[in-house]
Write a protein that holds these residues in place. Structure first.
Motif, PDB file in Angstrom:
ATOM      1  N   PRO B  10       0.819  -1.221   0.000  1.00 18.19           N
ATOM      2  CA  PRO B  10       0.000   0.000   0.000  1.00 18.19           C
ATOM      3  C   PRO B  10       0.848   1.265   0.000  1.00 18.19           C
ATOM      4  CG  PRO B  10      -0.167  -1.141   2.120  1.00 18.19           C
ATOM      5  CD  PRO B  10       0.694  -1.988   1.237  1.00 18.19           C
ATOM      6  N   ARG B  14       4.463   6.572  -3.614  1.00 14.84           N
ATOM      7  CA  ARG B  14       3.927   7.778  -2.984  1.00 14.84           C
ATOM      8  C   ARG B  14       4.985   8.847  -2.851  1.00 14.84           C
ATOM      9  NH1 ARG B  14      -0.805   6.934  -1.229  1.00 14.84           N
ATOM     10  NH2 ARG B  14      -1.491   4.779  -1.119  1.00 14.84           N
ATOM     11  N   ARG B  18       6.159  13.321  -7.334  1.00 16.97           N
ATOM     12  CA  ARG B  18       4.900  13.796  -7.897  1.00 16.97           C
ATOM     13  C   ARG B  18       4.824  15.311  -7.818  1.00 16.97           C
ATOM     14  NH1 ARG B  18       0.823  11.500  -4.511  1.00 16.97           N
ATOM     15  NH2 ARG B  18       2.502  10.555  -3.353  1.00 16.97           N
ATOM     16  N   VAL B  25       0.574   8.964  -9.416  1.00 15.54           N
ATOM     17  CA  VAL B  25       0.399   8.086  -8.272  1.00 15.54           C
ATOM     18  C   VAL B  25      -0.768   7.139  -8.508  1.00 15.54           C
ATOM     19  CG1 VAL B  25      -1.178   9.622  -7.072  1.00 15.54           C
ATOM     20  CG2 VAL B  25       0.205   8.052  -5.755  1.00 15.54           C
ATOM     21  N   ASP B  27      -3.409   5.424  -6.239  1.00 19.89           N
ATOM     22  CA  ASP B  27      -3.868   5.444  -4.852  1.00 19.89           C
ATOM     23  C   ASP B  27      -4.433   4.082  -4.442  1.00 19.89           C
ATOM     24  OD1 ASP B  27      -6.404   5.338  -5.967  1.00 19.89           O
ATOM     25  OD2 ASP B  27      -6.817   7.457  -5.660  1.00 19.89           O
ATOM     26  N   ASP B  28      -4.796   3.986  -3.172  1.00 22.09           N
ATOM     27  CA  ASP B  28      -5.233   2.686  -2.653  1.00 22.09           C
ATOM     28  C   ASP B  28      -6.502   2.190  -3.348  1.00 22.09           C
ATOM     29  OD1 ASP B  28      -3.114   2.571  -1.020  1.00 22.09           O
ATOM     30  OD2 ASP B  28      -4.170   3.131   0.815  1.00 22.09           O
ATOM     31  N   ARG B  32      -6.715  -1.346  -5.074  1.00 23.42           N
ATOM     32  CA  ARG B  32      -7.756  -2.337  -4.761  1.00 23.42           C
ATOM     33  C   ARG B  32      -8.355  -2.891  -6.052  1.00 23.42           C
ATOM     34  NH1 ARG B  32      -8.821  -0.366   0.360  1.00 23.42           N
ATOM     35  NH2 ARG B  32      -9.596   1.646  -0.306  1.00 23.42           N
ATOM     36  N   SER B  57      -2.008  -3.254   5.656  1.00 28.37           N
ATOM     37  CA  SER B  57      -2.661  -2.312   6.566  1.00 28.37           C
ATOM     38  C   SER B  57      -3.806  -1.555   5.901  1.00 28.37           C
ATOM     39  CB  SER B  57      -1.628  -1.336   7.127  1.00 28.37           C
ATOM     40  OG  SER B  57      -0.846  -0.809   6.077  1.00 28.37           O
ATOM     41  N   ALA B  58      -3.800  -1.444   4.567  1.00 27.79           N
ATOM     42  CA  ALA B  58      -4.872  -0.702   3.893  1.00 27.79           C
ATOM     43  C   ALA B  58      -6.044  -1.597   3.486  1.00 27.79           C
ATOM     44  CB  ALA B  58      -4.318   0.006   2.655  1.00 27.79           C
TER      45      ALA B  58
END
Lengths: 348, 333
Positions: B10, B14, B18, B25, B27-28, B32, B57-58
Motif C-alpha cells: 500500500p 507515494r 509527484r 500516483v 492510490d489505494d 484495490r 494495513s490498507a
C-alpha cells in the motif's frame, strides 16, 4: 532565506535546539499543570517536534503559520519567546495575549503566527485567508496551516483546501497525523491509509512523509513552498508522527498500550535520532548536547519563575483587545462593570 | 493444486517526485481495483489453482479476497502486519515454499523486498506507479491470467522468465560494515540526508552501478542506457562516475525522472562483470537503491558491484505467446 538552514551545520544545530526547546518547554508545562500551577488546559506536543521544526524551518521568516489546540511546538519553532509563552500559560499580563488566551490561543501576528486555535480544523481556513491576502496584495509570502488527523476530516478544511486549489493560493497544508484524534485511532476515523490521498480530490499534489525525521519534513515543505511561491497552488503533506503524551495532560489513555508508546520512543524519537546523526557526522558531541539541554532547561525554569511572579491582568481588561474597532456594546458592559466596582479576582 | 501468491504494497508509489517531477500516483482505491482484477484473471484456471494473498494495513489484499470470483479460491495469508517493508518480506518468505508464482503489485522497492526472500519462485510484477524500472505497466487481469497459466503448468516458467541481476554495495565505515542491495540501480549521492527519499536533484549523483541499462527506462538505468545497453538478464552491469556536464569527459541526455530529461556529465564508465566492483570514497553522502535515498554515510569506502541472485521476472507477453491455444474452450452448443 529559510528560517532554519538545514543544509548547513549551524542550521542543523539550531533545528535540534528548537526541537529540544519544545520538548523541555512542554515537559515543564505538563508538570506545572499537574501541580495546579497552570490553569486551563495543556495539550503537549512532545514526540511531534520534528514536524513543527522541519516545516517552519523551511519557511521564510515572514511567512504565516496557523496552528492547532496543540500549538506550543509551532510557536517555539516560529521563534516565539518561551518567557512570554509561559506567561500566557500562567494567564499573566506579559503573555502573548495579555494572559487572556492561555495555552490554546497563543498568537503573535507580527511574527507571522496567526494563532493557536481551540477549534479543531480551524487553522486551514485561516491559512487560506492569509494566502488570499498574499495573492491579492501580490506579496512575496506563503501561508502554512497545521492540522491534525482529526481536523482533516472537518468540513471547513475541505472548503479551505478546495478554495485554495481552485485559486492557486500560496499555501501549504501540513497534516500532523499523530495516530489518534483525541482517543480514536486514525484507522477508525478515515477510509484511506494515507491522508495525503485526499489531495487527488483537489487536483493538487499530496504525499506522505516520515514526520519523525526533521530532514524529511524540511525537504518536503521546502518543495511545497517553492510550488506555492511560484503561483502553482497548494500542496497537502501528511507527516506521520506520534504523540507521546495523552490528548491533554490528565488523559488516562485507555485507548493505547504503554508498549506502543515505548516502541515509538525507543525507535523513532525525533530528537534522539537527529542528535545521533549530528554526532555521527562530527557536527556535535554528546557533551555539547548535554550543555544545550542544560541551557534550555535553565531558560525554561526561568520562564516559569518569571511567569509565577508576573502580574495578572485586571478583571476589567477582559473587555479590552476584543475588536480592532471599539464596539459600543462592549464599552457599555465595561463601563457598567467598573461602575459596579468590579474587583480583582485571586491570582488564578 | 497450484498456488498463486499476491503481494500488495500500500505504501508504494507515494514519493515526492509527484511534486517535483511528472510522476503520477496510484492510490489505494486504484490498487484495490488492480488486486481485484488479478483475482479475476486467475479465473482462467480457477479449477486448478488457489490464490494466497498477503494482508496489508490498507485492506487491499482483504478486498481482493472478498471480491474474488466465486470460482476462485482465495485466502489471506496468516502473517502479522506492521505496515513496514518487513510485511512484504514475511509474505515472500512464505511464498518461497508455498507458491508456484507470485504476482507483485508495487514498485522496484517492493520487488526488491520480495526478491530478498522469494528464492526462485517466478514473479509477475505489475507497476503501481510511473517511476519504476522492473515492474511493467500491465492490467491486473492480464497479470492474474499469466500467473494462472504458469502456476498450472500450461506455460513453462523457464521459457517465459529471466533471471534478473542485482547490485550490492559494501560500505566500510568507522562504525562497521553496512551492506545494501538494489534490484536495478545503486547510486552514490552528494547530499546530506535521506530526507524524503526520492532523488530530487540528478546533479547530486556522483556515480553508481546498475544491473540493467536502457535508454527507455527512467532514472540511473536511463543514464547508463545512454552509454550502452545492458539487458537485465545479462550477468554483470554498468558502473559510472558522473560530474558537472560542462567539465565532464562526455555528456548524455537521459530521462532522470518522469517528466524530466537532463543533460548528465559522465566522467568515466565501463561494463562490469558480476562481482566486479568499483570503489567510491564517501566523506559524506547517501547511498540510493532503486531511485530512493536509503543510507547516510560518513568517512566510508564503498565498493559497489553487480551480483547475480536476483529474482526471476516473468515476461507477461511471452506467457501469452507460449500459451497460444491454451485459452480455447469448447463452443457452447
Amino acid at each position: 532565506m529559510v528560517t532554519i538552514d538545514m543544509e548547513q551545520p549551524e542550521g542543523r544545530k539550531e533545528g535540534l535546539r528548537r526541537m529540544l526547546t519544545i520538548r523541555l518547554f512542554d515537559e515543564t508545562a505538563e508538570k506545572r499543570f499537574l501541580d495546579g500551577d497552570i490553569p486551563g488546559f495543556v495539550h503537549p506536543y512532545i514526540g511531534e517536534e520534528a514536524v513543527a521544526v522541519g516545516a517552519i524551518g523551511a519557511l521564510e521568516p515572514d511567512d504565516y503559520i496557523t496552528s492547532t489546540h496543540r500549538g506550543h511546538g509551532h510557536c517555539l519553532a516560529k521563534g516565539l519567546d518561551p518567557e512570554r509563552m509561559m506567561a500566557e500559560l500562567y494567564g499573566k499580563r506579559e503573555g502573548y495575549c495579555k494572559g487572556k488566551g492561555g495555552s490554546m490561543h497563543i498568537a503573535d501576528v507580527d511574527a507571522g503566527m496567526l494563532g493557536a486555535n481551540g477549534i479543531v480544523g480551524a487553522g486551514p481556513p485561516l491559512a487560506t485567508g492569509a494566502a488570499f491576502s498574499i495573492q491579492y496584495d501580490d506579496r512575496d509570502q506563503v501561508a502554512l496551516a497545521f492540522c491534525g488527523d482529526g481536523g482533516i476530516a472537518q468540513g471547513q478544511v475541505h472548503e479551505a483546501i478546495n478554495m485554495a486549489a481552485t485559486w492557486d493560493l500560496p499555501v501549504v497544508y501540513v497534516v500532523e497525523n499523530n495516530q489518534y484524534g483525541e482517543g480514536t485511532p486514525v484507522e477508525k476515523q478515515h477510509n484511506v491509509e494515507n491522508l495525503s490521498d485526499t489531495a487527488h480530490a483537489y487536483d493538487i499534489p499530496g504525499f506522505t512523509i516520515d514526520g519523525m525525521d526533521v530532514t524529511a519534513v524540511y525537504e518536503a515543505v521546502a518543495e511545497a513552498r517553492d510550488r506555492a511561491d511560484a503561483g502553482d497552488g497548494p500542496t497537502l503533506i501528511e507527516a506521520k508522527t506520534y504523540r507521546y503524551r495523552g490528548h491533554f495532560v490528565g488523559d488516562e489513555e485507555e485507548y493505547r498500550t504503554d508498549e506502543e508508546v515505548e516502541g515509538w520512543q525507543r525507535e523513532d524519537d525525533p530528537i534522539e535520532t537527529f542528535k545521533q546523526r549530528l554526532v555521527d557526522r562530527d557536527e556535535l558531541t554528546d557533551e555539547e548536547f548535554e550543555q544545550l539541554r542544560e541551557e534550555i532547561a535553565t531558560a525554561v525554569d526561568e520562564a516559569v519563575e518569571h511567569a509565577r511572579e508576573a502580574p495578572t491582568p485586571e478583571p476589567d481588561e477582559a473587555y479590552e483587545d476584543m475588536f480592532a474597532q471599539p464596539a459600543p456594546e462592549i464599552q457599555h458592559f465595561a463601563a457598567q462593570f467598573r461602575a459596579d466596582g468590579g474587583e480583582r479576582g485571586d491570582d488564578r | 493444486m497450484a498456488t498463486i501468491g499476491l503481494v500488495v504494497n500500500p505504501a508504494a508509489g507515494r514519493d515526492i517526485r509527484r511534486l517535483t517531477g511528472g510522476a503520477s500516483v496510484v492510490d489505494d482505491y486504484a490498487k484495490r481495483r488492480i488486486a481485484e482484477c488479478v483475482a479475476a484473471g486467475v479465473e482462467v484456471a480457477a479449477a486448478e489453482c488457489t490464490l494466497a494473498v498477503m494482508p496489508d494495513s490498507a485492506g487491499i489484499g482483504a478486498h481482493a479476497v472478498s471480491e474474488a470470483p466465486a470460482a476462485v479460491t482465495a485466502d489471506l495469508l496468516e502473517i502479522p502486519i506492521e505496515g513496514e517493508p518487513a510485511d512484504t518480506r514475511r509474505a515472500a518468505a512464505r511464498f518461497r515454499d508455498e507458491a508456484d508464482v507470485v504476482v507483485v503489485l508495487g514498485g522496484d522497492g517492493t520487488n526488491r523486498d520480495v526478491a530478498h526472500e522469494v528464492g526462485d519462485v517466478p514473479l509477475v510484477s505489475v507497476s503501481t506507479g510511473t517511476n519504476n524500472v522492473v515492474p511493467t505497466a500491465v492490467d491486473g487481469t492480464v497479470a492474474g491470467a499469466a500467473a494462472a497459466l504458469i502456476a498450472t503448468g500450461a506455460v513453462d516458467p523457464d521459457a517465459v522468465s529471466i533471471d534478473h541481476g542485482m547490485v550490492e554495495a559494501v560500505a566500510d565505515t568507522p562504525t562497521g560494515e553496512s551492506r545494501l542491495q538494489g534490484l536495478a540501480t545503486l547510486g552514490v549521492l552528494d547530499v546530506e540526508f535521506v530526507g524524503t527519499r526520492a532523488i530530487l536533484d540528478p546533479s547530486t549523483v556522483v556515480g553508481g552501478v546498475v544491473s540493467r541499462a536502457f535508454s527507455a527506462e527512467v532514472g540511473l538505468s536511463s543514464v547508463a542506457g545512454a552509454l550502452t545497453t545492458h539487458r537485465p538478464e545479462t550477468p554483470g552491469g554498468v558502473g559510472f562516475r558522473l560530474g558537472p556536464p560542462e567539465a565532464a569527459a562526455e555528456t548524455v541526455r537521459a530521462i532522470v525522472a518522469p517528466g524530466v530529461i537532463e543533460r548528465v556529465g559522465v566522467e568515466k564508465w565501463r561494463p562490469l562483470a558480476a562481482d566486479e566492483s568499483i570503489r567510491f570514497e564517501v566523506d559524506r553522502g547517501v547511498l540510493s537503491v532503486d531511485g530512493e535515498r536509503e543510507l547516510e554515510l560518513q568517512n566510508a569506502v564503498v565498493d559497489v558491484a553487480p551480483i547475480d541472485d536476483g529474482p526471476r521476472i516473468v515476461d507477461v507477453d511471452a506467457v501469452f505467446v507460449a500459451a497460444e491455444g491454451a485459452l480455447r474452450t469448447d463452443r457452447l452448443e
